[in-house]
Write a protein that holds these residues in place. Structure first.
Motif, PDB file in Angstrom:
ATOM      1  N   PHE A  12       7.209 -20.754  15.769  1.00  0.00           N
ATOM      2  CA  PHE A  12       8.117 -20.289  14.711  1.00  0.00           C
ATOM      3  C   PHE A  12       9.542 -20.338  15.244  1.00  0.00           C
ATOM      4  O   PHE A  12       9.762 -20.576  16.434  1.00  0.00           O
ATOM      5  CB  PHE A  12       7.744 -18.873  14.240  1.00  0.00           C
ATOM      6  CG  PHE A  12       7.670 -17.853  15.348  1.00  0.00           C
ATOM      7  CD1 PHE A  12       8.800 -17.181  15.771  1.00  0.00           C
ATOM      8  CD2 PHE A  12       6.465 -17.568  15.973  1.00  0.00           C
ATOM      9  CE1 PHE A  12       8.742 -16.253  16.796  1.00  0.00           C
ATOM     10  CE2 PHE A  12       6.381 -16.643  16.998  1.00  0.00           C
ATOM     11  CZ  PHE A  12       7.533 -15.972  17.418  1.00  0.00           C
ATOM     12  N   LYS A  51       0.677 -15.167  11.107  1.00  0.00           N
ATOM     13  CA  LYS A  51       1.445 -15.204   9.849  1.00  0.00           C
ATOM     14  C   LYS A  51       1.837 -13.801   9.398  1.00  0.00           C
ATOM     15  O   LYS A  51       2.953 -13.588   8.919  1.00  0.00           O
ATOM     16  CB  LYS A  51       0.662 -15.946   8.770  1.00  0.00           C
ATOM     17  CG  LYS A  51       0.599 -17.431   9.037  1.00  0.00           C
ATOM     18  CD  LYS A  51      -0.081 -18.192   7.919  1.00  0.00           C
ATOM     19  CE  LYS A  51      -0.009 -19.671   8.215  1.00  0.00           C
ATOM     20  NZ  LYS A  51       0.024 -20.486   7.034  1.00  0.00           N
ATOM     21  N   GLN A  52       0.944 -12.839   9.556  1.00  0.00           N
ATOM     22  CA  GLN A  52       1.266 -11.454   9.200  1.00  0.00           C
ATOM     23  C   GLN A  52       2.381 -10.901  10.077  1.00  0.00           C
ATOM     24  O   GLN A  52       3.254 -10.190   9.604  1.00  0.00           O
ATOM     25  CB  GLN A  52       0.024 -10.562   9.311  1.00  0.00           C
ATOM     26  CG  GLN A  52      -1.015 -10.820   8.255  1.00  0.00           C
ATOM     27  CD  GLN A  52      -2.340 -10.111   8.533  1.00  0.00           C
ATOM     28  OE1 GLN A  52      -2.596  -9.613   9.621  1.00  0.00           O
ATOM     29  NE2 GLN A  52      -3.200 -10.085   7.527  1.00  0.00           N
ATOM     30  N   ASP A  55       5.754 -14.319   9.905  1.00  0.00           N
ATOM     31  CA  ASP A  55       6.339 -14.874   8.683  1.00  0.00           C
ATOM     32  C   ASP A  55       7.260 -13.845   8.049  1.00  0.00           C
ATOM     33  O   ASP A  55       6.908 -12.665   7.921  1.00  0.00           O
ATOM     34  CB  ASP A  55       5.252 -15.270   7.676  1.00  0.00           C
ATOM     35  CG  ASP A  55       4.770 -16.702   7.839  1.00  0.00           C
ATOM     36  OD1 ASP A  55       5.413 -17.481   8.568  1.00  0.00           O
ATOM     37  OD2 ASP A  55       3.737 -17.038   7.234  1.00  0.00           O
ATOM     38  N   SER A  56       8.449 -14.300   7.657  1.00  0.00           N
ATOM     39  CA  SER A  56       9.421 -13.438   6.979  1.00  0.00           C
ATOM     40  C   SER A  56      10.334 -14.345   6.170  1.00  0.00           C
ATOM     41  O   SER A  56      10.227 -15.575   6.257  1.00  0.00           O
ATOM     42  CB  SER A  56      10.229 -12.636   8.014  1.00  0.00           C
ATOM     43  OG  SER A  56      11.147 -13.487   8.684  1.00  0.00           O
ATOM     44  N   ARG A  59      11.955 -16.570   8.762  1.00  0.00           N
ATOM     45  CA  ARG A  59      11.151 -17.176   9.826  1.00  0.00           C
ATOM     46  C   ARG A  59       9.789 -17.564   9.265  1.00  0.00           C
ATOM     47  O   ARG A  59       9.186 -16.815   8.518  1.00  0.00           O
ATOM     48  CB  ARG A  59      11.006 -16.173  10.965  1.00  0.00           C
ATOM     49  CG  ARG A  59      10.275 -16.690  12.154  1.00  0.00           C
ATOM     50  CD  ARG A  59      10.339 -15.754  13.333  1.00  0.00           C
ATOM     51  NE  ARG A  59       9.770 -14.456  13.000  1.00  0.00           N
ATOM     52  CZ  ARG A  59       9.922 -13.375  13.733  1.00  0.00           C
ATOM     53  NH1 ARG A  59      10.617 -13.415  14.837  1.00  0.00           N
ATOM     54  NH2 ARG A  59       9.368 -12.231  13.387  1.00  0.00           N
ATOM     55  N   THR A  60       9.312 -18.743   9.686  1.00  0.00           N
ATOM     56  CA  THR A  60       8.031 -19.262   9.226  1.00  0.00           C
ATOM     57  C   THR A  60       7.184 -19.671  10.420  1.00  0.00           C
ATOM     58  O   THR A  60       7.698 -20.280  11.356  1.00  0.00           O
ATOM     59  CB  THR A  60       8.258 -20.509   8.329  1.00  0.00           C
ATOM     60  OG1 THR A  60       9.095 -20.139   7.243  1.00  0.00           O
ATOM     61  CG2 THR A  60       6.962 -21.072   7.810  1.00  0.00           C
ATOM     62  N   VAL A  61       5.905 -19.371  10.365  1.00  0.00           N
ATOM     63  CA  VAL A  61       4.981 -19.888  11.370  1.00  0.00           C
ATOM     64  C   VAL A  61       4.669 -21.331  10.971  1.00  0.00           C
ATOM     65  O   VAL A  61       4.102 -21.577   9.911  1.00  0.00           O
ATOM     66  CB  VAL A  61       3.693 -19.039  11.464  1.00  0.00           C
ATOM     67  CG1 VAL A  61       2.714 -19.681  12.442  1.00  0.00           C
ATOM     68  CG2 VAL A  61       4.007 -17.614  11.886  1.00  0.00           C
ATOM     69  N   HIS A  62       5.080 -22.270  11.820  1.00  0.00           N
ATOM     70  CA  HIS A  62       4.933 -23.695  11.520  1.00  0.00           C
ATOM     71  C   HIS A  62       3.673 -24.305  12.116  1.00  0.00           C
ATOM     72  O   HIS A  62       3.347 -25.453  11.827  1.00  0.00           O
ATOM     73  CB  HIS A  62       6.154 -24.469  12.029  1.00  0.00           C
ATOM     74  CG  HIS A  62       7.411 -24.103  11.323  1.00  0.00           C
ATOM     75  ND1 HIS A  62       7.749 -24.593  10.082  1.00  0.00           N
ATOM     76  CD2 HIS A  62       8.403 -23.255  11.678  1.00  0.00           C
ATOM     77  CE1 HIS A  62       8.911 -24.085   9.705  1.00  0.00           C
ATOM     78  NE2 HIS A  62       9.317 -23.268  10.654  1.00  0.00           N
TER      79      HIS A  62
END
Length: 134
Positions: A12, A51-52, A55-56, A59-62
């Motif tokens: 991320f 992801k929990q 992720d925001s 910000r993203t989990v890629h």
């Protein structure tokens, strides 16, 4: 933790290069590298936790990187410029029972906990199996 154990590292921001669509070497430049253990939870369960947690709106989990502890240790010990001994430590948390940390140490006597160089981190990154999300 046994050296043959595999771990996942979340990808991320700021460890994501959106231009190239891949993780950056800085993902392994730290003296306390958070990972999750595939021996404790399955990949899909760990991805859900990532992801929990990460992720925001900004910000993203890629994706995730997968690597065996022994691979990290071998690469780090054989690096000629700044070798490291990497200790893998279980570190379960309330939100991730599979959480662990990779801690690089200098090969000095006595050893000092110290982050990997960018060049060494790049070698570790290149040895990872990457699973990037669409």
């Amino acid at each position: 933790m046994p050296p043959e154990e595999e771990v996942l590292r979340a990808v991320f921001e700021p460890y994501w290069d959106s231009t190239l669509g891949r993780a950056t070497a800085s993902i392994f430049v730290d003296d306390d590298i958070s990972v999750s253990r595939l021996r404790v939870l399955q990949k899909n369960e760990i991805v859900t936790i990532f992801k929990q947690q990460f992720d925001s709106p900004t910000r993203t989990v890629h994706g995730v990187l997968r690597i065996a502890i022994e691979t990290v240790q071998s690469i780090c010990q054989s690096h000629t410029d700044s070798p490291r001994d990497v200790h893998a430590c279980e570190d379960p948390t309330a939100t991730d029972i599979s959480h662990a940390v990779l801690r690089p140490y200098t090969t000095d006597d006595p050893p000092i906990r110290k982050a990997m160089s960018k060049g060494l981190a790049r070698k570790v990154l290149n040895a990872c199996e990457a699973d990037y999300f669409p």
